[in-house]
Design a protein around this motif. Structure first.
Motif, short mmCIF file in Angstrom:
data_model
loop_
_atom_site.label_atom_id
_atom_site.label_comp_id
_atom_site.label_asym_id
_atom_site.label_seq_id
_atom_site.Cartn_x
_atom_site.Cartn_y
_atom_site.Cartn_z
N LEU A 1 84.99 -97.41 -64.44
CA LEU A 1 85.96 -96.09 -64.47
C LEU A 1 85.42 -94.96 -63.98
O LEU A 1 86.09 -94.22 -63.46
CB LEU A 1 86.21 -96.06 -65.83
CG LEU A 1 86.80 -97.13 -66.81
CD1 LEU A 1 86.92 -96.72 -68.07
CD2 LEU A 1 88.18 -97.26 -66.20
N ILE A 2 84.02 -94.68 -63.86
CA ILE A 2 83.41 -93.28 -63.45
C ILE A 2 83.14 -93.44 -61.97
O ILE A 2 83.14 -92.41 -61.27
CB ILE A 2 82.39 -93.02 -64.15
CG1 ILE A 2 82.04 -91.70 -64.05
CG2 ILE A 2 81.13 -93.85 -64.01
CD1 ILE A 2 82.91 -90.56 -64.89
N ALA A 3 82.73 -94.53 -61.69
CA ALA A 3 82.44 -94.69 -60.13
C ALA A 3 83.26 -94.33 -59.05
O ALA A 3 82.91 -93.54 -58.01
CB ALA A 3 82.12 -96.09 -59.77
N PRO A 4 84.62 -94.46 -58.93
CA PRO A 4 85.55 -93.74 -58.02
C PRO A 4 85.50 -92.28 -58.02
O PRO A 4 85.72 -91.71 -57.14
CB PRO A 4 86.88 -94.45 -58.58
CG PRO A 4 86.48 -95.84 -59.21
CD PRO A 4 85.38 -95.43 -60.19
N LYS A 5 85.72 -91.86 -59.31
CA LYS A 5 85.95 -90.36 -59.45
C LYS A 5 84.23 -89.86 -58.87
O LYS A 5 84.59 -88.71 -58.30
CB LYS A 5 85.86 -90.08 -61.07
CG LYS A 5 87.14 -90.37 -61.50
CD LYS A 5 87.24 -90.25 -63.00
CE LYS A 5 88.49 -90.53 -63.62
NZ LYS A 5 88.52 -90.33 -65.25
N GLU A 6 83.17 -90.50 -59.22
CA GLU A 6 81.96 -89.86 -58.81
C GLU A 6 81.95 -89.88 -57.20
O GLU A 6 81.64 -88.92 -56.50
CB GLU A 6 80.70 -90.56 -59.34
CG GLU A 6 79.58 -90.05 -58.87
CD GLU A 6 78.28 -90.79 -59.34
OE1 GLU A 6 77.10 -90.39 -59.29
OE2 GLU A 6 78.25 -92.12 -59.43
N THR A 7 82.41 -90.90 -56.58
CA THR A 7 82.40 -91.04 -55.02
C THR A 7 83.34 -90.08 -54.80
O THR A 7 83.06 -89.48 -53.50
CB THR A 7 82.79 -92.78 -54.83
OG1 THR A 7 82.07 -93.47 -55.48
CG2 THR A 7 82.84 -92.72 -53.33
#
Length: 110
Positions: free
Chosen positions: A83-89
């Motif tokens: 869930l967080i990886a795409p936002k962080e990228t």
């Protein structure tokens, strides 16, 4: 080290990998701390479990010779990495684009 301990002992055991993010950290220094034996205690004040997210409110206290030397109040969240990886990228890409633009602006003669 703080997040490593929390990952090992506080996050619910699930097959998903969690990414830990500190929301707030507030430290109060109360006394000198010397390079001698001391005790670090982590107290869980509150926790909230939601879909894909776990939030923790903790207090870390460091004592030496029965004297409180420091107290740190921390609120952090553990997100399922999917869930967080795409936002962080996306945020990293944006920050990098802005930095390159700023650099090029400085580099270009007026």
């Amino acid at each position: 080290m703080f997040l490593a301990v929390c990952e090992k002992y506080l996050t619910l055991p699930t097959p998903q990998h969690y990414y830990h993010v500190i929301d707030t950290m507030d430290t109060r220094f109360r006394s000198f701390l010397f390079p001698l034996a001391s005790e670090v205690r982590l107290e869980l004040n509150d926790t909230k479990i939601g879909t894909g997210r776990q939030t923790f409110d903790v207090t870390v206290t460091i004592t030496q010779s029965e004297t409180t030397c420091a107290e740190t109040h921390v609120v952090f969240s553990a997100f399922e990495s999917t869930l967080i990886a795409p936002k962080e990228t996306a945020r990293a890409d944006s920050a990098l684009r802005d930095a390159v633009t700023d650099y090029r602006t400085l580099e270009t003669p007026a």
